[in-house]
Enzyme design. Structure first.
Site, PDB file in Angstrom:
ATOM      1  N   TYR A 164     -21.051   9.398   1.222  1.00  0.00           N
ATOM      2  CA  TYR A 164     -19.944   8.447   1.312  1.00  0.00           C
ATOM      3  C   TYR A 164     -18.727   9.084   1.981  1.00  0.00           C
ATOM      4  O   TYR A 164     -18.072   8.478   2.833  1.00  0.00           O
ATOM      5  CB  TYR A 164     -19.608   7.987  -0.110  1.00  0.00           C
ATOM      6  CG  TYR A 164     -18.538   6.947  -0.256  1.00  0.00           C
ATOM      7  CD1 TYR A 164     -18.782   5.608   0.061  1.00  0.00           C
ATOM      8  CD2 TYR A 164     -17.284   7.292  -0.773  1.00  0.00           C
ATOM      9  CE1 TYR A 164     -17.793   4.640  -0.115  1.00  0.00           C
ATOM     10  CE2 TYR A 164     -16.299   6.338  -0.956  1.00  0.00           C
ATOM     11  CZ  TYR A 164     -16.555   5.009  -0.627  1.00  0.00           C
ATOM     12  OH  TYR A 164     -15.570   4.063  -0.811  1.00  0.00           O
ATOM     13  N   LYS A 168     -17.013   7.852   5.360  1.00  0.00           N
ATOM     14  CA  LYS A 168     -15.633   7.338   5.293  1.00  0.00           C
ATOM     15  C   LYS A 168     -14.699   8.113   6.231  1.00  0.00           C
ATOM     16  O   LYS A 168     -13.770   7.536   6.794  1.00  0.00           O
ATOM     17  CB  LYS A 168     -15.127   7.383   3.848  1.00  0.00           C
ATOM     18  CG  LYS A 168     -15.708   6.266   2.982  1.00  0.00           C
ATOM     19  CD  LYS A 168     -15.529   4.900   3.620  1.00  0.00           C
ATOM     20  CE  LYS A 168     -15.593   3.745   2.659  1.00  0.00           C
ATOM     21  NZ  LYS A 168     -15.523   2.433   3.350  1.00  0.00           N
TER      22      LYS A 168
HETATM   23  P1  NAD Z   1     -16.838  -4.234  -3.927  1.00  0.00           P
HETATM   24  O1  NAD Z   1     -18.183  -3.723  -4.294  1.00  0.00           O
HETATM   25  O2  NAD Z   1     -16.134  -5.105  -4.907  1.00  0.00           O
HETATM   26  O3  NAD Z   1     -16.876  -5.003  -2.545  1.00  0.00           O
HETATM   27  C1  NAD Z   1     -17.695  -4.638  -1.477  1.00  0.00           C
HETATM   28  C2  NAD Z   1     -18.355  -5.888  -0.961  1.00  0.00           C
HETATM   29  O4  NAD Z   1     -19.137  -5.556   0.190  1.00  0.00           O
HETATM   30  C3  NAD Z   1     -19.322  -6.516  -1.970  1.00  0.00           C
HETATM   31  O5  NAD Z   1     -18.982  -7.869  -2.198  1.00  0.00           O
HETATM   32  C4  NAD Z   1     -20.689  -6.355  -1.314  1.00  0.00           C
HETATM   33  O6  NAD Z   1     -21.589  -7.419  -1.601  1.00  0.00           O
HETATM   34  C5  NAD Z   1     -20.323  -6.291   0.144  1.00  0.00           C
HETATM   35  N1  NAD Z   1     -21.353  -5.631   0.940  1.00  0.00           N
HETATM   36  C6  NAD Z   1     -22.010  -4.481   0.647  1.00  0.00           C
HETATM   37  N2  NAD Z   1     -22.884  -4.174   1.611  1.00  0.00           N
HETATM   38  C7  NAD Z   1     -22.779  -5.143   2.546  1.00  0.00           C
HETATM   39  C8  NAD Z   1     -23.408  -5.364   3.788  1.00  0.00           C
HETATM   40  N3  NAD Z   1     -24.351  -4.529   4.250  1.00  0.00           N
HETATM   41  N4  NAD Z   1     -23.051  -6.443   4.509  1.00  0.00           N
HETATM   42  C9  NAD Z   1     -22.119  -7.312   4.048  1.00  0.00           C
HETATM   43  N5  NAD Z   1     -21.489  -7.150   2.861  1.00  0.00           N
HETATM   44  C10 NAD Z   1     -21.816  -6.074   2.117  1.00  0.00           C
HETATM   45  O7  NAD Z   1     -15.967  -2.931  -3.605  1.00  0.00           O
HETATM   46  P2  NAD Z   1     -14.425  -2.756  -3.177  1.00  0.00           P
HETATM   47  O8  NAD Z   1     -13.858  -1.759  -4.110  1.00  0.00           O
HETATM   48  O9  NAD Z   1     -13.747  -4.048  -3.002  1.00  0.00           O
HETATM   49  O10 NAD Z   1     -14.615  -2.006  -1.777  1.00  0.00           O
HETATM   50  C11 NAD Z   1     -14.199  -2.517  -0.537  1.00  0.00           C
HETATM   51  C12 NAD Z   1     -14.116  -1.381   0.460  1.00  0.00           C
HETATM   52  O11 NAD Z   1     -13.109  -0.455   0.064  1.00  0.00           O
HETATM   53  C13 NAD Z   1     -15.400  -0.565   0.596  1.00  0.00           C
HETATM   54  O12 NAD Z   1     -15.580  -0.190   1.943  1.00  0.00           O
HETATM   55  C14 NAD Z   1     -15.127   0.656  -0.237  1.00  0.00           C
HETATM   56  O13 NAD Z   1     -15.916   1.758   0.161  1.00  0.00           O
HETATM   57  C15 NAD Z   1     -13.656   0.855   0.030  1.00  0.00           C
HETATM   58  N6  NAD Z   1     -12.947   1.635  -0.988  1.00  0.00           N
HETATM   59  C16 NAD Z   1     -12.657   1.096  -2.196  1.00  0.00           C
HETATM   60  C17 NAD Z   1     -11.963   1.857  -3.116  1.00  0.00           C
HETATM   61  C18 NAD Z   1     -11.564   1.304  -4.445  1.00  0.00           C
HETATM   62  O14 NAD Z   1     -10.811   1.980  -5.180  1.00  0.00           O
HETATM   63  N7  NAD Z   1     -12.003   0.103  -4.813  1.00  0.00           N
HETATM   64  C19 NAD Z   1     -11.612   3.178  -2.830  1.00  0.00           C
HETATM   65  C20 NAD Z   1     -11.914   3.689  -1.582  1.00  0.00           C
HETATM   66  C21 NAD Z   1     -12.572   2.906  -0.662  1.00  0.00           C
END
Ligand code: NAD
Length: 306
Positions: A164, A168
């Site tokens: 990851y 990233k």
């Molecule tokens: P989340 O799991 O709630 O949302 C991610 C969404 O992406 C889900 O609804 C999932 O169904 C969808 N998804 C996954 N694979 C997919 C694909 N191949 N095609 C289409 N849709 C797909 O997670 P989140 O926390 O809202 O994360 C959103 C983004 O932020 C991600 O890229 C994550 O890596 C990044 N991120 C989040 C955090 C955090 O603290 N939440 C921290 C760092 C990075």
């Protein structure tokens, strides 16, 4: 209302918009006048399965509030189909938010090829495919806004996240290059490292911390960056969460310049190691040419120090 940042007439594609941060972006942009493509594959946070319900629920919510939205259920690996949905439904695309993501956390010792490959397919290839499909439209209309999603794990590394974090950090280089290539066409690209309560973080953060990390509190930064009034902030990296927003940049020590002759040996370098790591007079490079300029300037100034 008068000073509200609005997106009337614009088309915004949000990937992974069925929950978490993506849902917060989608509902926000729809509430500010944009037509939104709500993409979500609807699988588990580990990237297993698929379900159209995730995107449908958000689309219904937006429509019930009087907004315009259409669902797309493709994986971001088929980014061209997602952009096609925007063109078919709304005739254009103005903003792409590459947000979809999954986790396959495991110690490096136990990592399998599948854990590595799936993370790269979704985060790196998925962001590439969506941006690549949107790019000709952006260039033609001389307007485009891209947000890519990195993570603190990518910027700093994190135990159990070699896959990851590598994917990233790739978002940073990708964004910096898109910013450079897009500048001439008014295509602005930025990358965020968000922190927010979602199904991704609900098992690793305590409830009191999660309460401070609503996905909605990441939205204002994204709105500012993709708004038409942002014409200067591009290729930038931001950390954002819980109401805190900060910009990050590369820092280079002023360094040691060695004369490239027989005196340039490992032990000679070791003797002056503190100069290599001295950040008291730092530089903030913004491009590969910067290093060559630095060498040229040093030669001109006769700064062959060792
Ligand atoms: P989340 O799991 O709630 O949302 C991610 C969404 O992406 C889900 O609804 C999932 O169904 C969808 N998804 C996954 N694979 C997919 C694909 N191949 N095609 C289409 N849709 C797909 O997670 P989140 O926390 O809202 O994360 C959103 C983004 O932020 C991600 O890229 C994550 O890596 C990044 N991120 C989040 C955090 C955090 O603290 N939440 C921290 C760092 C990075």
């Amino acid at each position: 209302m008068a000073d509200q940042l609005r997106f009337d007439g614009q088309v915004v594609v949000v990937t992974g918009a069925g929950g978490g941060l993506g849902k917060a972006y989608a509902t926000f942009f729809a509430s500010r006048g944009a037509s939104v493509v709500v993409n979500d594959l609807g699988g588990s946070f580990k990237g297993e399965g698929n379900d159209s319900k995730a995107a449908d629920v958000v689309v219904n919510e937006i429509k019930a509030a009087g907004g315009k939205a259409v669902a797309n259920y493709n994986s971001v690996e088929d980014g061209d189909k997602i952009i096609e949905t925007a063109i078919k439904a709304f005739g254009r695309i103005d903003v792409l938010i590459n947000n979809a993501g999954i986790l396959r956390d495991i110690s490096f010792k136990n990592m399998k090829d599948q854990d590595w490959d799936l993370i790269f397919k979704v985060h790196v290839r998925g962001s590439y495919k969506c941006a690549r499909a949107a790019w000709p439209y952006f260039r033609k209309q001389k307007y485009g806004r891209v947000i890519n999603t990195a993570s603190a794990a990518g910027l700093f590394g994190n135990f159990g996240q070699a896959n990851y974090s590598a994917a990233k950090l790739a978002m940073v280089g990708f964004t910096e290059t898109l910013a450079k290539e897009g500048a001439k066409y008014n295509i602005i690209s930025n990358v965020i490292a968000p922190v927010a309560a979602s199904r991704m973080t609900e098992t690793i953060m305590p409830p009191d911390v999660l309460a401070l990390m609503k996905p909605e509190w990441v939205v204002p930064l994204v709105a500012v960056l993709v708004h038409k009034n942002n014409t200067s902030e591009s290729g930038s990296i931001f950390e954002v969460g819980g109401g805190h927003i900060a910009k990050l940049r590369w820092e280079r020590s002023s360094g040691l310049l060695c004369k490239c002759d027989d005196s340039y040996t490992p032990s000679a370098l070791l003797k002056k190691w503190d100069r290599v790591t001295d950040f008291s007079n730092p530089q903030h490079p913004t491009g590969p040419a910067d290093f060559l300029t630095l060498l040229e300037d040093s030669q001109k100034l006769g700064r062959n120090e060792q």
